[in-house]
Design a protein around this motif. Structure first.
Motif, PDB file in Angstrom:
ATOM      1  N   ALA A  85     -60.947 -11.491 -76.099  1.00 40.16           N
ATOM      2  CA  ALA A  85     -61.762 -11.254 -74.913  1.00 40.16           C
ATOM      3  C   ALA A  85     -62.350  -9.855 -74.910  1.00 40.16           C
ATOM      4  O   ALA A  85     -61.764  -8.918 -75.466  1.00 40.16           O
ATOM      5  CB  ALA A  85     -60.937 -11.457 -73.643  1.00 40.16           C
ATOM      6  N   VAL A  86     -63.493  -9.736 -74.258  1.00 40.22           N
ATOM      7  CA  VAL A  86     -64.103  -8.449 -73.908  1.00 40.22           C
ATOM      8  C   VAL A  86     -64.178  -8.406 -72.389  1.00 40.22           C
ATOM      9  O   VAL A  86     -64.632  -9.368 -71.766  1.00 40.22           O
ATOM     10  CB  VAL A  86     -65.506  -8.304 -74.517  1.00 40.22           C
ATOM     11  N   ILE A  87     -63.710  -7.330 -71.806  1.00 32.40           N
ATOM     12  CA  ILE A  87     -63.764  -7.181 -70.351  1.00 32.40           C
ATOM     13  C   ILE A  87     -64.662  -6.010 -69.988  1.00 32.40           C
ATOM     14  O   ILE A  87     -64.516  -4.914 -70.536  1.00 32.40           O
ATOM     15  CB  ILE A  87     -62.358  -7.020 -69.731  1.00 32.40           C
ATOM     16  N   LEU A  88     -65.610  -6.263 -69.089  1.00 34.03           N
ATOM     17  CA  LEU A  88     -66.600  -5.258 -68.703  1.00 34.03           C
ATOM     18  C   LEU A  88     -66.833  -5.277 -67.201  1.00 34.03           C
ATOM     19  O   LEU A  88     -66.790  -6.339 -66.578  1.00 34.03           O
ATOM     20  CB  LEU A  88     -67.949  -5.538 -69.377  1.00 34.03           C
ATOM     21  N   GLU A  89     -67.135  -4.134 -66.640  1.00 34.07           N
ATOM     22  CA  GLU A  89     -67.700  -4.046 -65.298  1.00 34.07           C
ATOM     23  C   GLU A  89     -69.229  -4.024 -65.443  1.00 34.07           C
ATOM     24  O   GLU A  89     -69.756  -3.169 -66.164  1.00 34.07           O
ATOM     25  CB  GLU A  89     -67.263  -2.757 -64.615  1.00 34.07           C
ATOM     26  N   PRO A  90     -69.958  -4.925 -64.797  1.00 35.88           N
ATOM     27  CA  PRO A  90     -71.426  -4.845 -64.849  1.00 35.88           C
ATOM     28  C   PRO A  90     -71.956  -3.515 -64.332  1.00 35.88           C
ATOM     29  O   PRO A  90     -73.024  -3.067 -64.750  1.00 35.88           O
ATOM     30  CB  PRO A  90     -71.870  -6.009 -63.961  1.00 35.88           C
ATOM     31  N   ILE A  91     -71.217  -2.920 -63.424  1.00 38.39           N
ATOM     32  CA  ILE A  91     -71.462  -1.533 -63.014  1.00 38.39           C
ATOM     33  C   ILE A  91     -70.111  -0.840 -63.014  1.00 38.39           C
ATOM     34  O   ILE A  91     -69.217  -1.241 -62.271  1.00 38.39           O
ATOM     35  CB  ILE A  91     -72.087  -1.435 -61.611  1.00 38.39           C
ATOM     36  N   GLN A  92     -69.948   0.171 -63.853  1.00 40.31           N
ATOM     37  CA  GLN A  92     -68.686   0.904 -63.823  1.00 40.31           C
ATOM     38  C   GLN A  92     -68.596   1.646 -62.497  1.00 40.31           C
ATOM     39  O   GLN A  92     -69.419   2.503 -62.200  1.00 40.31           O
ATOM     40  CB  GLN A  92     -68.597   1.885 -64.994  1.00 40.31           C
ATOM     41  N   GLY A  93     -67.603   1.299 -61.704  1.00 41.91           N
ATOM     42  CA  GLY A  93     -67.521   1.843 -60.357  1.00 41.91           C
ATOM     43  C   GLY A  93     -66.748   3.126 -60.240  1.00 41.91           C
ATOM     44  O   GLY A  93     -67.299   4.174 -59.894  1.00 41.91           O
ATOM     45  N   GLU A  94     -65.447   3.078 -60.554  1.00 44.95           N
ATOM     46  CA  GLU A  94     -64.581   4.231 -60.341  1.00 44.95           C
ATOM     47  C   GLU A  94     -64.982   5.443 -61.179  1.00 44.95           C
ATOM     48  O   GLU A  94     -64.704   6.580 -60.809  1.00 44.95           O
ATOM     49  CB  GLU A  94     -63.130   3.859 -60.661  1.00 44.95           C
ATOM     50  N   SER A  95     -65.633   5.211 -62.295  1.00 47.62           N
ATOM     51  CA  SER A  95     -65.952   6.325 -63.194  1.00 47.62           C
ATOM     52  C   SER A  95     -67.306   6.957 -62.908  1.00 47.62           C
ATOM     53  O   SER A  95     -67.716   7.882 -63.603  1.00 47.62           O
ATOM     54  CB  SER A  95     -65.895   5.864 -64.647  1.00 47.62           C
ATOM     55  N   GLY A  96     -68.046   6.426 -61.894  1.00 46.34           N
ATOM     56  CA  GLY A  96     -69.294   7.105 -61.564  1.00 46.34           C
ATOM     57  C   GLY A  96     -70.477   6.237 -61.197  1.00 46.34           C
ATOM     58  O   GLY A  96     -71.613   6.714 -61.192  1.00 46.34           O
ATOM     59  N   VAL A  97     -70.262   4.952 -60.905  1.00 46.02           N
ATOM     60  CA  VAL A  97     -71.341   4.038 -60.518  1.00 46.02           C
ATOM     61  C   VAL A  97     -72.424   4.020 -61.606  1.00 46.02           C
ATOM     62  O   VAL A  97     -73.553   4.466 -61.413  1.00 46.02           O
ATOM     63  CB  VAL A  97     -71.945   4.390 -59.143  1.00 46.02           C
TER      64      VAL A  97
END
Length: 400
Positions: A185-197
């Motif tokens: 699996a690859v896991i991604l945030e479509p928008i990285q939130g906690e690290s800076g939007v």
């Protein structure tokens, strides 16, 4: 008059947080009042949770109605609100099946476990590796904190879970170099939130989808923070038209009541057979009753189109406010998940800015060391946006 004070936190609570020095006691819409009756405009949304603000009458009614019927029956039985919510979520998305839990971390935990079980059943025990991205955040359980790409959250808890690697975000070449036949699996945030939007690039998500297909790896989108209308579409993947195999969500889904969900396709879901995973409180009637009402309200053109309108109001107001003080180098994000990147002269003063804002009656967030994050109610009043920005400016003037 309550005898509880902020100092009680320092005496009785395990010190894993550093809460503000005031205690909110009441909220209505996008406003909050503390113990002294002081008003604050809430641009935090409970960290992107209070999708309809505080004490929305429809959510209050849904909760009270369900509370007079049935609170909890365990996973030995199903219940009507859970079944209704599962149907609404699957009808509105790529998914065929839903699993309910209590938080975003639990939703990601379920997603990661399911990906490994799917790979194990279909390809054997050697296909268990997971690729995540640097600076990502996926939760605080042992599995999810190991999967997240921020060592400060995983260091000091013993050996890391085997088979997890991290590559730079928005770097397709790095992903291509890391992925292999052993990747499950690859896991991604479509928008990285906690690290800076930080939003994903279109070509990046398309490329990762193609790589997952090539290597028979599942693509997991962590939409804990971006899902349920936060970005102006029901889920952020809909902006990109890139379909994941598994999606996690929480935060906005319950509008403030704890609930998480994992969504996936039928052929993947069947690998979580009876007894392979579970949770005592997941899918409880109270949470699902509230989440059903959230879905009914948010998944409408009026609300979703209103998010984009409010995004433009925020961006214009922030740029206008920040310009005289050379405050922001960039305003980024989608919908009402907004990252205000501080200029070099301000980037070391993030905590000061947040404290000063509170002193001037405004609640704001941090995301990464040099980004102010805003994640207000999706239906925040325009007058509250303007007044909040005015208070933000007063806070900056105070710091000059």
């Amino acid at each position: 008059m309550s005898t509880i004070t902020r100092s009680d936190y320092d005496h009785y609570i395990v010190p894993v947080y550093a809460p503000a020095n005031f205690i909110p006691v009441r909220g209505q819409g996008s406003k909050v009042w503390d113990q002294e009756g002081r008003e604050y405009i809430d641009f935090t949304g409970g960290i992107a949770v209070n999708v309809l603000g505080h004490a929305h009458p429809a959510l209050v009614e849904a909760l009270n109605t369900q509370a007079n019927k049935l609170w909890h029956v365990s996973n030995l039985f199903t219940n009507e609100p859970a079944l209704e919510l599962a149907k609404k979520l699957t009808d509105a998305t790529f998914a065929d099946r839903a699993f309910f839990c209590n938080s975003g971390a639990e939703a990601n935990e379920a997603a990661l476990k399911l990906a490994r079980r799917y790979a194990y059943d279909n390809f054997g025990e050697e296909k268990f590796e997971i690729i995540s991205t640097l600076n990502s955040f996926h939760g605080r359980t042992y599995f999810t904190v190991s999967t997240g790409g921020q060592e400060k959250y995983s260091k000091g808890f013993g050996p890391k879970i085997e088979g997890i690697s991290h590559v730079p975000y928005n770097d397709l070449a790095a992903m291509e170099a890391a992925i292999s036949e052993k990747t499950c699996a690859v896991i991604l945030e479509p928008i990285q939130g906690e690290s800076g939007v930080l939003p994903a690039e279109q070509a990046y998500l398309e490329g990762v989808r193609a790589l997952c297909d090539k290597y028979n790896a599942l693509l997991i989108f962590d939409e804990v923070q971006t899902g349920l209308g936060r970005t102006g579409k029901l889920f952020a993947y809909m902006h990109y038209n890139v379909i994941p195999d598994i999606l996690s969500n929480a935060k906005c889904l319950g509008g403030g009541f704890p609930i998480g969900a994992m969504l996936t396709k039928e052929h993947i879901a069947k690998h979580f057979s009876t007894g392979t995973h579970g949770t005592t409180y997941g899918g409880n009637p109270l949470a699902c009753a509230v989440a059903n009402k959230v879905m009914d309200i948010v998944n409408t053109p009026t609300v979703l189109e209103g998010v984009e309108k409010r995004h433009q109001l925020f961006v214009q107001a922030l740029e206008r406010m920040g310009k005289p003080y050379d405050l922001f180098s960039q305003i980024r994000g989608k919908g009402l998940l907004i990252g205000c990147v501080l200029t070099p002269q301000w980037k070391t003063r993030t905590s000061e800015i947040i404290k000063a804002a509170a002193q001037h009656g405004l609640m704001i967030l941090q995301a990464g060391p040099e980004v102010i994050r805003l994640a207000p109610s999706l239906i925040i009043e325009e007058t509250d946006i303007q007044e909040g920005i005015n208070r933000f400016e007063q806070a900056i003037k105070h710091l000059l």
